[in-house]
Design an enzyme around this catalytic site. Structure first.
Site, PDB file in Angstrom:
ATOM      1  N   ARG A 121       0.854  -1.183   0.000  1.00 28.11           N
ATOM      2  CA  ARG A 121       0.000   0.000   0.000  1.00 28.11           C
ATOM      3  C   ARG A 121       0.897   1.242   0.000  1.00 28.11           C
ATOM      4  NH1 ARG A 121      -5.549  -0.967   1.588  1.00 28.11           N
ATOM      5  NH2 ARG A 121      -6.179  -2.649   0.207  1.00 28.11           N
ATOM      6  N   GLN A 126      -0.410   2.198  -6.256  1.00 24.01           N
ATOM      7  CA  GLN A 126      -1.862   2.368  -6.177  1.00 24.01           C
ATOM      8  C   GLN A 126      -2.582   1.862  -7.419  1.00 24.01           C
ATOM      9  OE1 GLN A 126      -2.525   6.510  -5.245  1.00 24.01           O
ATOM     10  NE2 GLN A 126      -2.572   6.125  -3.045  1.00 24.01           N
ATOM     11  N   ASP A 129      -3.138  -2.012  -7.357  1.00 26.39           N
ATOM     12  CA  ASP A 129      -3.744  -2.565  -6.152  1.00 26.39           C
ATOM     13  C   ASP A 129      -5.072  -3.252  -6.458  1.00 26.39           C
ATOM     14  OD1 ASP A 129      -4.755  -3.119  -3.665  1.00 26.39           O
ATOM     15  OD2 ASP A 129      -4.379  -1.140  -2.820  1.00 26.39           O
ATOM     16  N   SER A 132      -7.970  -2.985  -3.742  1.00 25.43           N
ATOM     17  CA  SER A 132      -8.742  -1.743  -3.767  1.00 25.43           C
ATOM     18  C   SER A 132      -9.715  -1.714  -4.936  1.00 25.43           C
ATOM     19  CB  SER A 132      -7.796  -0.533  -3.844  1.00 25.43           C
ATOM     20  OG  SER A 132      -7.075  -0.386  -2.634  1.00 25.43           O
ATOM     21  N   TYR A 229      -4.220  -1.305   6.944  1.00 32.51           N
ATOM     22  CA  TYR A 229      -5.165  -2.349   7.328  1.00 32.51           C
ATOM     23  C   TYR A 229      -5.465  -2.253   8.823  1.00 32.51           C
ATOM     24  CZ  TYR A 229      -4.169  -4.643   2.865  1.00 32.51           C
ATOM     25  OH  TYR A 229      -4.030  -4.932   1.538  1.00 32.51           O
TER      26      TYR A 229
END
Length: 375
Positions: A121, A126, A129, A132, A229
């Protein structure tokens, strides 16, 4: 570099790891693409569409033959990779904690396995990911599923025959899925509240127009683990959280739970007594059902009815929006490969000491190499 795209064989898995859009992008880099016949069927992508994009389409053995990189959504067993060459790379969601034997199988087969769900992360990653991108769709779909099962309207409606009250929606767990669930429920006109063990999410909840429900009297517990998290909470916090939730949940029409802890069973958020406090006809959607479930009584792939409350436990929530889920997942995979692409060699060079590579690489050279799997 030859990239092979697998057809998914896992139960309730309609997604695909490459779309005609990303096939064209890979070919634009200089790669050659081979797609297993029927790979895109679940996402309404025909074999002809892949052929038109420049890929070859064939059976699994032909697709894998001489492939340098194999991409999938859910990782296949090593035995389902016929003729895979030594040193070939595999990128997929590999669930190593749930099926360690499969990871050991990759090592034994000489495959360099990369777990897309282990993506760090960090800002640079990004766009890669997958958790996500898929959680975003899962949060949206959870609200749609709840609305369908609820049997009442979401927004307040004022009519000549009287007023219909707005549905009350409570979201438990405010990660990517939770935030999207809040936003979707708000767009449908519900009165939305939400909670999370991470105090930093309070501002995010309120920015979406929802009411934040937080334990206020237990100090020094932030609930924030590495990578954003949630972590396991203290017994003191759990007791305070349970009391708060119990008083709030009895007033709710719909509850959506999204809480996951990487590498561990999903935390139990709702027990039988709390379900019994809800009125008949209420709906609970357990997005963590495949990881053990946040809700007592939830069942994988089923809608259970407990104390008159419907508990929805669909498998693969993101996959229920297969076309969009595939589009996002395939871009995540492309962005990973593109970030390490060597233009001169026309191949991906995954630098061993790179933070992303170290984060996702599970096996190499016949061994399991990831630190989280070394025990």
């Amino acid at each position: 570099m030859k990239i092979a795209v697998l057809r998914e064989t896992a139960d309730a898995e309609p997604r695909v790891a490459a779309t005609p859009e990303t096939v064209k992008k890979f070919i634009g880099l200089g790669a050659t693409l081979a797609v297993e016949a029927g790979a895109g069927a679940g996402a309404n992508i025909s074999d002809a569409a892949y052929t038109e994009a420049g890929a070859t389409v064939g059976d699994r053995a032909a697709t894998i033959a001489d492939a340098d990189l194999i991409i999938g959504v859910q990782g296949p067993a090593a035995a389902d990779l016929p003729g895979v060459k030594q040193g070939a790379m595999l990128a997929a969601i590999l669930s190593p904690f749930a099926d360690r034997a499969r990871i050991d199988g990759y090592a034994a087969a000489g495959v360099t396995a990369m777990a897309m769900e282990f993506m760090p992360r960090i800002t640079r990653a990004q766009s890669m990911d997958v958790l996500s991108s898929q959680s975003n769709l899962a949060g949206y779909k959870a609200v749609i599923d709840a609305a369908e099962a609820y049997g009442r309207a979401f927004p307040m409606m004022m009519t000549a025959a009287g007023t219909i009250s707005a549905a009350r929606v409570f979201v438990m767990g405010v990660g990517v899925a939770g935030l999207q669930a809040i936003a979707t429920a708000r767009r449908l006109g519900a009165l939305v509240s939400a909670t999370d063990v991470r105090s930093a999410t309070k501002e995010q909840i309120e920015s979406l127009g929802a009411k934040a429900i937080f334990v206020e009297n237990v100090k020094g517990i932030e609930g924030e683990g590495s990578g954003g998290y949630a972590t396991e909470m203290s017994d003191e916090y759990k007791a305070a959280q349970a009391a708060l939730v119990s008083s709030h949940i009895a007033k709710q029409d719909i509850v959506i739970t999204t809480a996951l802890i990487p590498g561990r069973p999903a935390p139990r958020l709702i027990n039988d007594a709390q379900l019994a406090s809800m009125r008949a006809g209420s709906v609970v959607v357990d997005l963590a059902v495949e990881s053990g479930g946040n809700v007592e009584g939830s069942k994988v792939g089923e809608t259970a009815v407990v104390h008159g409350v419907k508990i929805i436990g669909h498998k693969n929530a993101a996959g229920r929006l297969a076309a969009d889920a595939s589009a996002l997942y395939s871009r995540n995979v492309f962005n990973l490969v593109n970030a390490f692409w060597d233009k001169d060699a026309k191949a991906a060079a995954f630098t061993a000491d790179d933070e992303i590579v170290k984060g996702i690489k599970l096996t190499e050279g016949g061994k399991v190499v990831h630190e989280r799997l070394s025990a």
